[in-house]
Design a protein around this motif. Structure first.
Motif, PDB file in Angstrom:
ATOM      1  N   PRO A 134       0.818  -1.213   0.000  1.00 25.40           N
ATOM      2  CA  PRO A 134       0.000   0.000   0.000  1.00 25.40           C
ATOM      3  C   PRO A 134       0.854   1.266   0.000  1.00 25.40           C
ATOM      4  N   LEU A 135       0.313   2.309  -0.632  1.00 30.44           N
ATOM      5  CA  LEU A 135       0.984   3.600  -0.726  1.00 30.44           C
ATOM      6  C   LEU A 135       0.313   4.638   0.156  1.00 30.44           C
ATOM      7  N   TYR A 136       1.117   5.525   0.743  1.00 29.66           N
ATOM      8  CA  TYR A 136       0.604   6.777   1.273  1.00 29.66           C
ATOM      9  C   TYR A 136       1.408   7.908   0.651  1.00 29.66           C
ATOM     10  N   THR A 137       0.838   9.098   0.592  1.00 31.90           N
ATOM     11  CA  THR A 137       1.492  10.204  -0.083  1.00 31.90           C
ATOM     12  C   THR A 137       1.955  11.276   0.886  1.00 31.90           C
ATOM     13  N   THR A 138       3.095  11.872   0.573  1.00 28.57           N
ATOM     14  CA  THR A 138       3.641  12.978   1.364  1.00 28.57           C
ATOM     15  C   THR A 138       3.652  14.285   0.578  1.00 28.57           C
ATOM     16  N   GLU A 139       3.627  14.222  -0.739  1.00 26.68           N
ATOM     17  CA  GLU A 139       3.892  15.401  -1.574  1.00 26.68           C
ATOM     18  C   GLU A 139       2.912  16.548  -1.370  1.00 26.68           C
ATOM     19  N   GLY A 140       1.722  16.272  -0.872  1.00 26.70           N
ATOM     20  CA  GLY A 140       0.754  17.350  -0.676  1.00 26.70           C
ATOM     21  C   GLY A 140       0.624  17.813   0.756  1.00 26.70           C
ATOM     22  N   GLY A 141       1.569  17.403   1.638  1.00 26.49           N
ATOM     23  CA  GLY A 141       1.397  17.694   3.057  1.00 26.49           C
ATOM     24  C   GLY A 141       2.477  18.533   3.685  1.00 26.49           C
ATOM     25  N   TRP A 142       3.228  19.279   2.894  1.00 21.77           N
ATOM     26  CA  TRP A 142       4.355  20.051   3.438  1.00 21.77           C
ATOM     27  C   TRP A 142       3.877  21.187   4.327  1.00 21.77           C
ATOM     28  N   LEU A 143       4.754  21.663   5.200  1.00 29.13           N
ATOM     29  CA  LEU A 143       4.348  22.553   6.292  1.00 29.13           C
ATOM     30  C   LEU A 143       3.832  23.903   5.809  1.00 29.13           C
ATOM     31  N   HIS A 144       4.314  24.393   4.661  1.00 31.18           N
ATOM     32  CA  HIS A 144       3.890  25.707   4.175  1.00 31.18           C
ATOM     33  C   HIS A 144       2.520  25.673   3.509  1.00 31.18           C
ATOM     34  N   ILE A 145       2.015  24.486   3.198  1.00 29.11           N
ATOM     35  CA  ILE A 145       0.773  24.366   2.433  1.00 29.11           C
ATOM     36  C   ILE A 145      -0.434  24.739   3.303  1.00 29.11           C
ATOM     37  N   GLU A 146      -1.325  25.541   2.742  1.00 28.35           N
ATOM     38  CA  GLU A 146      -2.504  25.982   3.495  1.00 28.35           C
ATOM     39  C   GLU A 146      -3.499  24.840   3.677  1.00 28.35           C
ATOM     40  N   THR A 147      -4.355  24.990   4.682  1.00 27.00           N
ATOM     41  CA  THR A 147      -5.255  23.907   5.080  1.00 27.00           C
ATOM     42  C   THR A 147      -6.154  23.450   3.942  1.00 27.00           C
ATOM     43  N   GLU A 148      -6.711  24.372   3.187  1.00 25.01           N
ATOM     44  CA  GLU A 148      -7.618  23.993   2.097  1.00 25.01           C
ATOM     45  C   GLU A 148      -6.913  23.105   1.076  1.00 25.01           C
ATOM     46  N   ALA A 149      -5.653  23.434   0.772  1.00 25.70           N
ATOM     47  CA  ALA A 149      -4.892  22.628  -0.178  1.00 25.70           C
ATOM     48  C   ALA A 149      -4.540  21.267   0.405  1.00 25.70           C
ATOM     49  N   LEU A 150      -4.261  21.208   1.713  1.00 26.34           N
ATOM     50  CA  LEU A 150      -4.023  19.917   2.369  1.00 26.34           C
ATOM     51  C   LEU A 150      -5.230  19.004   2.207  1.00 26.34           C
ATOM     52  N   VAL A 151      -6.397  19.567   2.452  1.00 24.12           N
ATOM     53  CA  VAL A 151      -7.639  18.796   2.350  1.00 24.12           C
ATOM     54  C   VAL A 151      -7.852  18.313   0.922  1.00 24.12           C
ATOM     55  N   ASP A 152      -7.673  19.210  -0.046  1.00 20.25           N
ATOM     56  CA  ASP A 152      -7.876  18.834  -1.456  1.00 20.25           C
ATOM     57  C   ASP A 152      -6.945  17.703  -1.864  1.00 20.25           C
ATOM     58  N   ASP A 153      -5.678  17.798  -1.452  1.00 19.13           N
ATOM     59  CA  ASP A 153      -4.719  16.766  -1.830  1.00 19.13           C
ATOM     60  C   ASP A 153      -5.074  15.423  -1.197  1.00 19.13           C
ATOM     61  N   ALA A 154      -5.482  15.440   0.071  1.00 14.75           N
ATOM     62  CA  ALA A 154      -5.857  14.196   0.745  1.00 14.75           C
ATOM     63  C   ALA A 154      -7.077  13.553   0.083  1.00 14.75           C
ATOM     64  N   LEU A 155      -8.044  14.358  -0.299  1.00 21.50           N
ATOM     65  CA  LEU A 155      -9.235  13.824  -0.966  1.00 21.50           C
ATOM     66  C   LEU A 155      -8.883  13.227  -2.325  1.00 21.50           C
ATOM     67  N   GLN A 156      -7.989  13.879  -3.055  1.00 27.78           N
ATOM     68  CA  GLN A 156      -7.556  13.343  -4.345  1.00 27.78           C
ATOM     69  C   GLN A 156      -6.808  12.019  -4.161  1.00 27.78           C
ATOM     70  N   ALA A 157      -5.940  11.963  -3.146  1.00 27.24           N
ATOM     71  CA  ALA A 157      -5.199  10.731  -2.891  1.00 27.24           C
ATOM     72  C   ALA A 157      -6.145   9.596  -2.498  1.00 27.24           C
ATOM     73  N   LYS A 158      -7.119   9.914  -1.676  1.00 29.68           N
ATOM     74  CA  LYS A 158      -8.100   8.892  -1.267  1.00 29.68           C
ATOM     75  C   LYS A 158      -8.872   8.371  -2.472  1.00 29.68           C
ATOM     76  N   ALA A 159      -9.237   9.271  -3.377  1.00 27.33           N
ATOM     77  CA  ALA A 159      -9.979   8.868  -4.568  1.00 27.33           C
ATOM     78  C   ALA A 159      -9.149   7.952  -5.470  1.00 27.33           C
ATOM     79  N   LYS A 160      -7.837   8.105  -5.420  1.00 28.26           N
ATOM     80  CA  LYS A 160      -6.952   7.258  -6.226  1.00 28.26           C
ATOM     81  C   LYS A 160      -6.672   5.912  -5.559  1.00 28.26           C
ATOM     82  N   GLY A 161      -7.149   5.731  -4.339  1.00 29.03           N
ATOM     83  CA  GLY A 161      -6.952   4.474  -3.643  1.00 29.03           C
ATOM     84  C   GLY A 161      -5.796   4.453  -2.676  1.00 29.03           C
ATOM     85  N   PHE A 162      -5.120   5.599  -2.489  1.00 27.08           N
ATOM     86  CA  PHE A 162      -4.019   5.649  -1.534  1.00 27.08           C
ATOM     87  C   PHE A 162      -4.533   5.304  -0.139  1.00 27.08           C
TER      88      PHE A 162
END
Length: 369
Positions: A134-162
């Motif tokens: 199984p994969l998990y992603t780090t590329e969308g979770g860096w410290l400078h990223i704003e909360t809305e973008a964190l949420v969007d990236d996590a939802l996209q990763a979940k939709a891909k099956g991560f």
């Protein structure tokens, strides 16, 4: 017996594909030492390692001046003997990052050579526990990223099956970390993992405080909450929270991992093949972790770690951070949130040698015979 006849050395300085920040630093470049070993049968094996912006020139000088000349004429299949000889030859600079990064590039090349000559992919040669992880992603979770973008990236990763997403923590106040992570949890629901990473940014008391604050978010782990050499602090922290504590990317010796596991200072081992000194010690750490019923979730180097995570029974996750796209042809196979171990003989890296040559730094392009 095929002896080592030639070693080619290169270093490529890769620019990260996205801005990468954490609690203590920015990841601005990736110096990538590459070692190719040719034996008397004409067979070759290639290995590599990495830095995150400093030390690459020192790694290359260690390879050029001290390590690689010792290997000429050696039986390429005596990997264990070569690893220990080279470690002993550099005992004045071990345990430490520069030596381990240099050893990793050599050791990985030797395993690639062995696997190719035996016509086996690394994950089968090293154990063959499974063919995907199984994969998990780090590329969308860096410290400078704003909360809305964190949420969007996590939802996209979940939709891909991560399986999950990693979010960096270490904002000036714990309430900021809590708000960011709570927003991600609310969006992805309870069935999706959220990993966190503090990059050694906390004191023991602050780590305990923040772990307690984040407790109800059901985190998969808190990674590197304290300085890596503070084993006592990790014992205290791990005993104070139900959230798993993950360590390993900044450890450079199998004995350091032994201490962590023996003392109950961690719940997850993130041994990094590029920092522990290669595949030879990586496998030893992974098997030791199995004896403690501890999962292995290797740090970074997904193109190589997919094979190692699939080689061992307790390989739990592969971390998705694309690293080698600019230097390779075919990429790691990803399907429905799983990384698949490569089927080709060797470590499974399809090097684009034209790209490697064009991006190699001339100062560190050497041939040793």
């Amino acid at each position: 017996m095929a002896k080592i006849e030639k070693i080619d050395l290169r270093m490529v300085d890769l620019v990260p594909k996205v801005k990468r920040t954490d609690a203590i630093q920015s990841f601005v470049s990736q110096e990538t030492p590459i070692v190719t070993i040719t034996d008397s049968d004409g067979a070759t094996g290639t290995g590599y390692s990495y830095t995150i912006g400093t030390g690459g020139s020192s790694v290359m000088r260690l390879l050029i001046d001290h390590l690689c000349p010792r290997m000429i004429g050696r039986d390429a299949d005596m990997i264990e003997a070569i690893w220990h000889e080279l470690e002993f030859a550099t005992h004045a600079t071990t345990v430490g990052a520069i030596t381990s990064i240099a050893l990793a590039a050599i050791d990985t090349a030797l395993w690639d050579l062995r696997a190719k000559k035996q016509k086996l992919p690394l994950w089968k040669l090293a154990g063959g526990a499974k063919d995907k992880c199984p994969l998990y992603t780090t590329e969308g979770g860096w410290l400078h990223i704003e909360t809305e973008a964190l949420v969007d990236d996590a939802l996209q990763a979940k939709a891909k099956g991560f399986t999950g997403s990693k979010v960096k923590i270490g904002r000036p106040h714990g309430s900021e970390d809590l708000a960011r992570l709570a927003a991600v949890r609310a969006a992805v629901g309870s069935g999706y993992e959220i990993m966190t990473d503090a990059n050694q940014g906390f004191s023991v008391d602050e780590a305990i405080r923040r772990a307690d604050r984040l407790r109800d978010l059901d985190l998969a782990w808190i990674e590197e909450p304290l300085p890596a050499d503070d084993i006592g602090g990790h014992v205290r922290l791990n005993g104070s929270t139900s959230t798993p504590i993950a360590i390993g990317e900044s450890l450079y010796s199998i004995r350091h991992f032994r201490e962590y596991m023996q003392k109950g200072a961690c719940s997850i081992v993130q041994v990094d093949v590029g920092r522990i000194g290669g595949i030879t010690p990586w496998l030893k750490v992974a098997h030791a972790a199995e004896a403690f019923d501890i999962p292995v979730c290797p740090h970074f180097l997904m193109e190589l770690h997919v094979s190692l995570a699939c080689a061992v029974q307790n390989g739990k996750y592969v971390e998705y951070i694309p690293q080698l796209d600019d230097l390779t042809g075919s990429k790691m196979v990803i399907k429905d949130g799983y990384a698949y171990a490569p089927s080709a003989p060797g470590i499974g890296i399809d090097w684009d040698w034209d790209a490697v040559s064009s991006q190699s730094i001339p100062e560190f392009t050497w041939e040793i015979r």
